[in-house]
Design a protein around this motif. Structure first.
Motif, PDB file in Angstrom:
ATOM      1  N   ARG A  55       0.845  -1.204   0.000  1.00  0.00           N
ATOM      2  CA  ARG A  55       0.000   0.000   0.000  1.00  0.00           C
ATOM      3  C   ARG A  55       0.875   1.247   0.000  1.00  0.00           C
ATOM      4  O   ARG A  55       0.565   2.231  -0.696  1.00  0.00           O
ATOM      5  CB  ARG A  55      -0.934   0.005   1.213  1.00  0.00           C
ATOM      6  CG  ARG A  55      -2.104  -0.970   1.098  1.00  0.00           C
ATOM      7  CD  ARG A  55      -3.190  -0.656   2.118  1.00  0.00           C
ATOM      8  NE  ARG A  55      -2.743  -0.891   3.485  1.00  0.00           N
ATOM      9  CZ  ARG A  55      -2.797  -2.060   4.103  1.00  0.00           C
ATOM     10  NH1 ARG A  55      -3.259  -3.121   3.455  1.00  0.00           N
ATOM     11  NH2 ARG A  55      -2.381  -2.196   5.341  1.00  0.00           N
ATOM     12  N   ARG A  68       1.046   3.986  -3.028  1.00  0.00           N
ATOM     13  CA  ARG A  68       0.660   5.359  -2.696  1.00  0.00           C
ATOM     14  C   ARG A  68       1.747   6.359  -3.052  1.00  0.00           C
ATOM     15  O   ARG A  68       1.465   7.509  -3.422  1.00  0.00           O
ATOM     16  CB  ARG A  68       0.352   5.432  -1.198  1.00  0.00           C
ATOM     17  CG  ARG A  68      -0.391   6.667  -0.751  1.00  0.00           C
ATOM     18  CD  ARG A  68      -0.798   6.549   0.707  1.00  0.00           C
ATOM     19  NE  ARG A  68      -1.637   7.651   1.104  1.00  0.00           N
ATOM     20  CZ  ARG A  68      -2.959   7.635   1.166  1.00  0.00           C
ATOM     21  NH1 ARG A  68      -3.608   6.548   0.825  1.00  0.00           N
ATOM     22  NH2 ARG A  68      -3.639   8.698   1.562  1.00  0.00           N
ATOM     23  N   ASP A  87       1.166  13.321   3.780  1.00  0.00           N
ATOM     24  CA  ASP A  87       0.712  11.932   3.727  1.00  0.00           C
ATOM     25  C   ASP A  87       1.678  11.108   4.569  1.00  0.00           C
ATOM     26  O   ASP A  87       2.890  11.111   4.320  1.00  0.00           O
ATOM     27  CB  ASP A  87       0.720  11.435   2.281  1.00  0.00           C
ATOM     28  CG  ASP A  87      -0.368  10.435   2.021  1.00  0.00           C
ATOM     29  OD1 ASP A  87      -1.417  10.844   1.485  1.00  0.00           O
ATOM     30  OD2 ASP A  87      -0.180   9.258   2.370  1.00  0.00           O
ATOM     31  N   ASP A 137      -1.824   7.620   7.250  1.00  0.00           N
ATOM     32  CA  ASP A 137      -2.555   7.171   6.066  1.00  0.00           C
ATOM     33  C   ASP A 137      -2.263   5.703   5.757  1.00  0.00           C
ATOM     34  O   ASP A 137      -3.101   4.992   5.224  1.00  0.00           O
ATOM     35  CB  ASP A 137      -2.178   8.056   4.873  1.00  0.00           C
ATOM     36  CG  ASP A 137      -2.538   9.511   5.118  1.00  0.00           C
ATOM     37  OD1 ASP A 137      -3.732   9.846   4.998  1.00  0.00           O
ATOM     38  OD2 ASP A 137      -1.641  10.293   5.458  1.00  0.00           O
TER      39      ASP A 137
END
Length: 350
Positions: free
Chosen positions: A201, A205, A287, A301
């Motif tokens: 992930r 991202r 982020d 996140d």
């Protein structure tokens, strides 16, 4: 180092990341060898300790600085080898412990500094992955981290093995037997197996991000530094590491919605001190990827949660998923992390 014809990009780095649980378990089995070096140090109690290193080994040395100051109660500092090799300084090092950390043991400045320190009265210890290296010859005592040959340019298994070697050495100096490190190989395997999805992930991202800040406190500051180096050398990212405390003293002003932040947050005093940092970067729209045994408990996140261990051992586990994030981002960005441009396995400086 050039990747052999037919090798897939990143094949060596991936394999060496995966080897780490076995390397760490094997090192723990050989702790009696390290205890012998520690006994020699304990018989010559130093006034203070100095550490010499470059690159990834410098981050391991910073970790050792925290261990020495916290566990042994001794002042410790990182040296500047060029004061001797370039400027010819001749400091009085009587009753001083010098630990030189170098995976290859071949950097001329570290070898020269170690030899000079020994001549000037220091008790010198080499911590290296190459027992036949000039560094081992220059030092009075030596610790072989025993990680085996590392083919990838980016250090992975040698870094984590160096951390564990330094922990076992410093713990043994105070009379410990490495009890808190029992099962570290199994925990490392859990860390790798349990973080596969969250690492992916993070890669998905951040594959197009250009600016990354890494941050940690206490022992985990070393993880932040090493993570930034891995991202820079494998993916050519503009990655900058900060102590969480220093980040709040000005650099946080440069963080915005275009910034990715890798925050190292393990349980303990260092991770607990990261709360204000996470609040500050989150409020600026950054982020955040949180890595560590406390990752599930902080605003982020993406959370890469890891098994809990004694705080002083947490950097050994924290770096594992960070290495895989660097590997994944490198491949996603079309780079071969086994052959980063302009880099060699052994960097020789003076």
């Amino acid at each position: 180092m050039m990747t052999s014809q037919g090798d897939r990009p990143g094949v060596h780095m991936a394999a060496e990341i995966a080897e780490q649980p076995a390397v760490l378990a094997g090192l723990l089995d050989r702790r009696s060898d390290i205890a012998g070096v520690a006994d020699a140090i304990a018989k010559r109690p130093p006034r203070f300790a100095l550490l010499a290193a470059r690159g990834s080994s410098d981050h391991a040395a910073l970790y050792a600085k925290y261990l020495i100051e916290v566990l042994l109660g001794l002042p410790a500092g990182l040296v500047s080898p060029s004061t001797v090799t370039l400027y010819g300084a001749q400091p009085d090092l009587r009753d001083v412990l010098l630990i030189t950390v170098s995976q290859s043991g071949g950097s001329p400045d570290l070898v020269e500094f170690t030899a000079s320190a020994r001549e000037r009265g220091a008790l010198t210890v080499a911590v290296s992955n190459t027992p036949s290296s000039p560094l081992h010859g220059a030092a009075e005592l030596a610790v072989d981290i025993g990680a085996g040959t590392e083919k990838a340019v980016a250090a992975t298994k040698t870094y984590s093995a160096t951390l564990l070697s330094l922990y076992l050495l410093i713990d043994a100096v105070r009379g410990g037997k490495g009890a808190d490190a029992e099962g570290i190989g199994e925990l490392a395997q859990q860390a790798l197996d349990g973080s596969v999805d969250s690492v992916q992930r993070a890669v998905d991202r951040y594959r197009f991000v250009n600016r990354v800040i890494t941050a940690g406190r206490g022992y985990s500051y070393a993880t932040a530094l090493e993570s930034a180096l891995k991202l820079a050398e494998t993916s050519y990212l503009a990655a900058r590491a900060y102590s969480g405390a220093d980040l709040l003293h000005g650099p946080v002003a440069a963080i915005d919605e275009e910034t990715a932040v890798l925050a190292v947050t393990s349980r303990g005093k260092g991770g607990g001190a990261m709360g204000d940092v996470l609040d500050a970067v989150s409020s600026r729209g950054a982020d955040v990827v949180a890595v560590g045994s406390a990752a599930a408990d902080v605003p982020a996140d993406v959370r890469i949660a890891l098994p809990e261990t004694a705080e002083e051992l947490s950097p050994i586990l924290e770096i594992l998923p960070a290495q895989r994030v660097a590997l994944g981002l490198s491949l996603a960005r079309g780079v071969d992390p086994d052959n980063p441009r302009g880099l060699n396995k052994v960097t020789k400086t003076r």
